[in-house]
Each structure stands twice: as structure tokens, then as C-alpha cells.
Scaffold this motif. Structure first.
Motif, PDB file in Angstrom:
ATOM      1  N   ILE A 184       4.219  87.903   7.939  1.00  0.00           N
ATOM      2  CA  ILE A 184       4.959  86.711   7.743  1.00  0.00           C
ATOM      3  C   ILE A 184       6.505  87.221   8.073  1.00  0.00           C
ATOM      4  N   ARG A 228      13.386  85.974  13.009  1.00  0.00           N
ATOM      5  CA  ARG A 228      11.988  85.896  13.763  1.00  0.00           C
ATOM      6  C   ARG A 228      11.457  87.321  13.455  1.00  0.00           C
ATOM      7  N   ARG A 229      11.975  88.133  12.825  1.00  0.00           N
ATOM      8  CA  ARG A 229      11.447  89.451  12.376  1.00  0.00           C
ATOM      9  C   ARG A 229      10.230  89.354  11.498  1.00  0.00           C
ATOM     10  N   PRO A 230       9.186  90.143  11.439  1.00  0.00           N
ATOM     11  CA  PRO A 230       8.327  90.430  10.492  1.00  0.00           C
ATOM     12  C   PRO A 230       8.943  91.070   9.175  1.00  0.00           C
ATOM     13  N   LEU A 231       8.416  90.449   8.269  1.00  0.00           N
ATOM     14  CA  LEU A 231       9.238  91.171   6.987  1.00  0.00           C
ATOM     15  C   LEU A 231       8.953  92.521   6.720  1.00  0.00           C
TER      16      LEU A 231
END
Lengths: 276, 250
Positions: B91, B133-136
Motif C-alpha cells: 500500500i 507514491r512510496r510503499p508504506l
């Protein structure tokens, strides 16, 4: 392989088999991704195996086994979902019991059914080469249902998978969507029984999604990647098993298992190298 | 003015074990910044769960903005202890923050322009906009915590409730979070659970000390004797950085 391609162009049953694999991969990729990120593989296994009970009863009564499977799978999903919500402490024990009892019921009914019991093996291990046209239509319909549900309710499904407590605080009916998730698992199990049989369902439900999850940056990307992987495994497995006349379901699952192992090893090595 | 959170004689016990809360009465006024402190197992998280309506008290009454907690929870932004969910969940930061729009936005389909705008503002305020935009899973502990604050802000809350928001991050990250909370307190009521009484007393307007029952609630600064009563033993201040903690006297 060339023999397979030649046979594919001339034999309708092979085209049906290939179509069954592709259709199953769609449900698998979508629902399998939920199963993997929500870590409910064991619940999915429980649903899959309990289904044998329903198939056995339907078979005994002379009804369509796939219809029996559908009813049994939905019923099993509701019962297992209820157990999981209500008795979280003893969830694994109760589901383990349902798992075994469901199979026992199925075996008893099948053994009491007069006539030739060859079908038991195909329920357990699948027979992708014998998928009739009407079942193909049923599978396509179930696929459509799953895709529609996920498109409509992608937000609450994501919320329930990611952080149940937060979803509840935002007024999302968590229990409804949790049961909905399990009902979609049930539909997928019925689809997969056609392809790999119920013993191997869990592998095809989780392996493509687990591989995709090692690389995907979003749940949607994971679903698409898992679907494509599923299509690759079922098609390639079918092709590889065709000429030596190996069981297609087992070949497909083995292929997925090997791919998962290689992917996990490659990713582990890559992560180590990046850290070093 | 009526308090925005009001607990009257609240008691609670889990199925097994001793009572978690006994006769807790506490009123939080709108606009307050309340620090809820106490030893581990003192009932801090239980109290939060009761205010959020996730647990029902065995006895006593809870009112949030004059309503039951279940009816009022939609106006609360909640920041959990971050260790609770899988770090490898696929996510992005933006998708996580957008989840705060649930309950306000429609359940069907995707998010609207208005939802994305609220989420963007929340990310800007918590300084995670460039990470959206980075994945958590690729963020640091402090960054994850700020994303969770952004998710709570995306709820457009009147009350912000945080459960040990800085338990897993370093002192610099902790200072940044509390500086942010201080700013947010200008427009919303904040309740924060912490075990670091020395640190939070520089930020909060009032401290409530909870060890199964409410031992005190008074404006900061709080004296050593209060802390000793809370922990039930003599303690001493140990300075670390510009914050300070308490330690049992040898």
C-alpha cells in the motif's frame, strides 16, 4: 510442447482446459491477493476442504457436484467466518475440526453412492481436461461476479485487510466485508476445484499472489501480477503435462511451487546484496 | 461549556485478570491537549478503546460530544501504535491516508476529487507529501507515524486520539511529532497516551495519570510526588537530551 500446440488447435477439450486455467487465474489473482495480505490461508483451506462434504452429498443425491460444491463452499465460508469472528481464541482448533469433518462427510456419502466412484479422484485432484462447456460458463460468471464486487467495494475491502480496527472506527461494517471476503474465497475455491481439485486449491490460491506480493507496490498491482502468473502456471503446466500424460493439476501446482521458491531465493539474495 | 469527552465512574474488566479500570471519571474540554500517562498495564489503551466505542464499560457512562462513543466515533481521528499492521502490506502512503476518508466518502467505487484534496492537505501538513507514491513498508518509523497522523487528519476530526505515537521512534522524530500535535491543537482537541511523562509535559495542557484508577489530573507542570504516587514507588528525574524521564530511586 509442439505436440501440445498442435493438439490445442484441433481438440476442443484442450481449448476448454486452457480457458478454464485462464478464467481460474483471474479469480485466483484477485481473491488470492486478499488471502495473502490478510493472512487467512488457513481459513481458505478450511473452506476448500469442507466443500468435499457438499460435493459428496450432491453426488449421493444425484445432483450436480459443482452445484453441491457451490452451496457447500458458501455455507462453509459463513460458518468459518462466524467461528473466526466469534471465537478468535480457538479459531484454529474449530476450523481444523470443520476441515476434517467436512472431508469425512464427503467420503462417506461418496462411498455410499451406488456406481462407479472414479469422480472422487477428480474432485480431490482436479481434472482440467474434462471441464465441460457449461461449467466453463459458470466459472466465467463467477469471475464476473468477483470482479464486479471488488471494483465496487475496493475501498472497504482494502480497509478491512489493512487495518480492521481503523475500518471499524470509520463506520465500515467490518464483519460484513470480512464475511464477503470469505464468500469470495468460497466462489474461487469452487472455480479452482475444476482446475486443480480441492486438495491443491490452496496452492494455486496463495502461490501466485505470494510471488506477486514480493514485488508489488499496491494491492491492485499485486492482483494483476498474480493473475498473469496464474495464467502462466496453468497454461505452462497444462502444456508440460500433456505429452508425458502427467496429472495436469499436480504439474501446475508444482510449477507454481518451484517459481515461488526461486522467487523467494532471488529476492533474498537481492535484499542481502543491497544491504551489503 | 460542556466537555467534549466525559467519563463518569467508568469501570472495566477483561474476561480474565483483575479489573483494568475502576471508577474513572474524567472530563476533557474542547481544545484541550491531554496527556494520558501511567505504567504499562495501567489501563491507558483500555480507556482509549472505551472512548472510541471499541469496548463497552462494565459500568459507568461515556459521552463524546454528548453522544455515545459509537455515534461519535466518526468525528475522532485515531492514530494507533504503529506496530499493529504488517510492514510488507502493498500500500502506498497516499492510499493509506485516503483510507481516512472512509466514513465520509461513499462506500462504492473510488475516491472523489474532494477526498484526494483533503488527503493532499493532510499529507502536506504532516510533511509526507513528497513520499506519497512510496510503499508504506519502505518508510522509517517516524515517517510511518506521520503518515498515520495524516490518515487521522483525513477524517476531518474534531478530536485526535493517539496511542503511544512515538513508542518506536527516536527522540528527534518524537519531538517532530509533538511539535506537529502542538500546532494541530489550535483547531482540535487532542488526547495522547504516553509513558514518557517528562517528555510530554512540555507539550500538553493537562496530564491525567492512570493506574487502574485515575490518580490525578492537573495542569502541567506536575511534581515529583504525583509521579511517585502514580508508580507507587520513589522515583528520580534522569535528564536525557533536553527531555527527562523518571527512574526508580536506588
Amino acid at each position: 510442447m509442439s505436440g501440445f500446440l498442435e493438439a490445442l488447435s484441433s481438440h476442443a477439450f484442450l481449448q476448454h482446459a486452457l480457458a478454464a486455467g485462464v478464467l481460474a487465474s483471474i479469480a485466483c489473482g484477485i481473491v488470492g491477493s486478499y488471502v495473502v495480505v490478510k493472512r487467512i490461508g488457513y481459513l481458505a483451506g478450511g473452506v476448500a476442504h469442507t466443500v468435499l462434504g457438499g460435493m459428496g452429498v450432491a453426488y449421493f443425491l444425484g445432483k450436480s457436484p459443482i452445484g453441491g460444491a457451490l452451496v457447500a463452499a458458501l455455507l462453509a465460508a459463513l460458518i468459518i467466518g462466524w467461528v473466526s469472528l466469534r471465537f478468535r481464541q480457538h479459531e484454529d482448533t474449530i476450523i481444523g475440526a470443520l476441515w476434517a469433518v467436512g472431508m469425512a462427510v464427503g467420503i462417506l456419502f461418496i462411498s455410499r453412492t451406488p456406481g462407479y466412484n472414479v469422480d472422487l479422484m477428480s474432485y480431490l485432484f482436479g481434472n482440467i481436461l474434462m471441464v465441460p462447456r457449461e461449467d466453463l460458463l459458470l466459472v466465467a460468471g463467477l469471475d464476473g461476479l468477483i470482479v464486479a464486487l471488488v471494483l465496487m467495494f475496493r475501498k472497504p475491502f482494502l480497509a478491512v485487510c489493512f487495518d480492521e480496527e481503523f475500518a471499524r472506527l470509520r463506520g465500515v461494517p467490518v464483519e460484513v466485508f470480512y464475511l464477503g471476503l470469505l464468500l469470495m474465497v468460497a466462489l474461487t475455491v469452487v472455480i479452482l476445484i475444476q482446475v486443480v481439485g480441492l486438495v491443491l486449491v490452496l496452492a494455486l490460491l496463495t502461490l501466485p499472489a505470494a510471488i506477486a506480493g514480493q514485488y508489488a507496490r499496491s494491492l491492485a498491482a499485486m492482483m494483476v501480477a498474480a493473475t498473469l502468473l496464474g495464467i502462466a502456471f496453468t497454461s505452462l503446466g497444462l502444456a508440460l503435462s500433456f505429452e508425458p500424460d502427467l496429472p495436469a493439476g499436480a504439474t501446475i501446482v508444482l510449477l507454481a511451487g518451484v517459481a515461488y521458491l526461486l522467487s523467494a531465493l532471488a529476492r533474498g539474495a537481492w535484499l542481502r546484496r543491497r544491504r551489503a | 461549556m460542556k466537555p467534549i469527552i466525559e467519563l463518569t465512574e467508568v469501570s472495566f474488566a477483561y474476561d480474565i485478570g483483575p479489573p483494568a479500570l475502576e471508577h474513572v471519571s474524567l472530563a476533557v474540554a474542547e481544545g484541550e491537549f491531554l496527556g494520558l500517562v501511567g505504567p504499562n498495564g495501567g489501563g491507558k489503551s483500555t480507556l482509549l478503546k472505551i472512548v472510541l466505542g471499541l469496548l463497552n464499560p462494565a459500568s459507568g457512562e461515556v459521552r463524546v460530544a454528548g453522544e455515545t462513543p459509537q455515534a461519535a466515533r466518526i468525528m475522532i481521528g485515531y492514530v494507533p501504535q504503529y506496530a499493529r499492521f504488517a510492514r510488507d502490506f502493498p500500500i502506498s502512503v497516499e492510499e493509506t491516508v485516503l483510507l481516512g476518508r472512509l466514513g465520509t466518502t461513499r462506500l462504492l467505487g473510488g475516491y472523489g476529487m474532494a477526498d484526494r484534496e483533503v488527503a493532499r492537505r493532510a499529507m502536506a501538513e504532516t510533511e509526507v507529501l513528497e513520499l506519497r507514491r512510496r510503499p508504506l513498508g519502505t518508510l522509517s518509523g517516524g515517517q510511518v507515524q506521520r503518515v498515520l497522523v495524516a490518515r487521522a487528519l483525513a477524517c476531518d476530526p474534531r478530536i485526535l486520539i493517539l496511542d503511544e505515537p512515538t513508542a518506536n521512534i527516536d527522540l528527534r522524530g518524537e519531538t517532530e511529532i509533538f511539535d506537529l500535535l502542538k500546532l494541530l491543537n489550535r483547531r482540535m482537541t487532542i488526547v495522547v497516551v504516553s509513558h514518557d511523562i517528562g517528555f510530554i509535559s512540555r507539550y500538553v495542557t493537562r496530564v491525567a495519570c492512570l493506574n487502574r484508577t485515575l490518580l490525578c489530573h492537573q495542569p502541567v507542570p506536575i511534581g515529583l510526588e504525583v509521579i511517585e504516587r502514580l508508580y507507587g514507588m520513589p522515583v528520580q528525574r534522569i535528564p536525557h537530551g533536553d527531555a527527562c524521564a523518571m527512574e526508580r530511586k536506588p
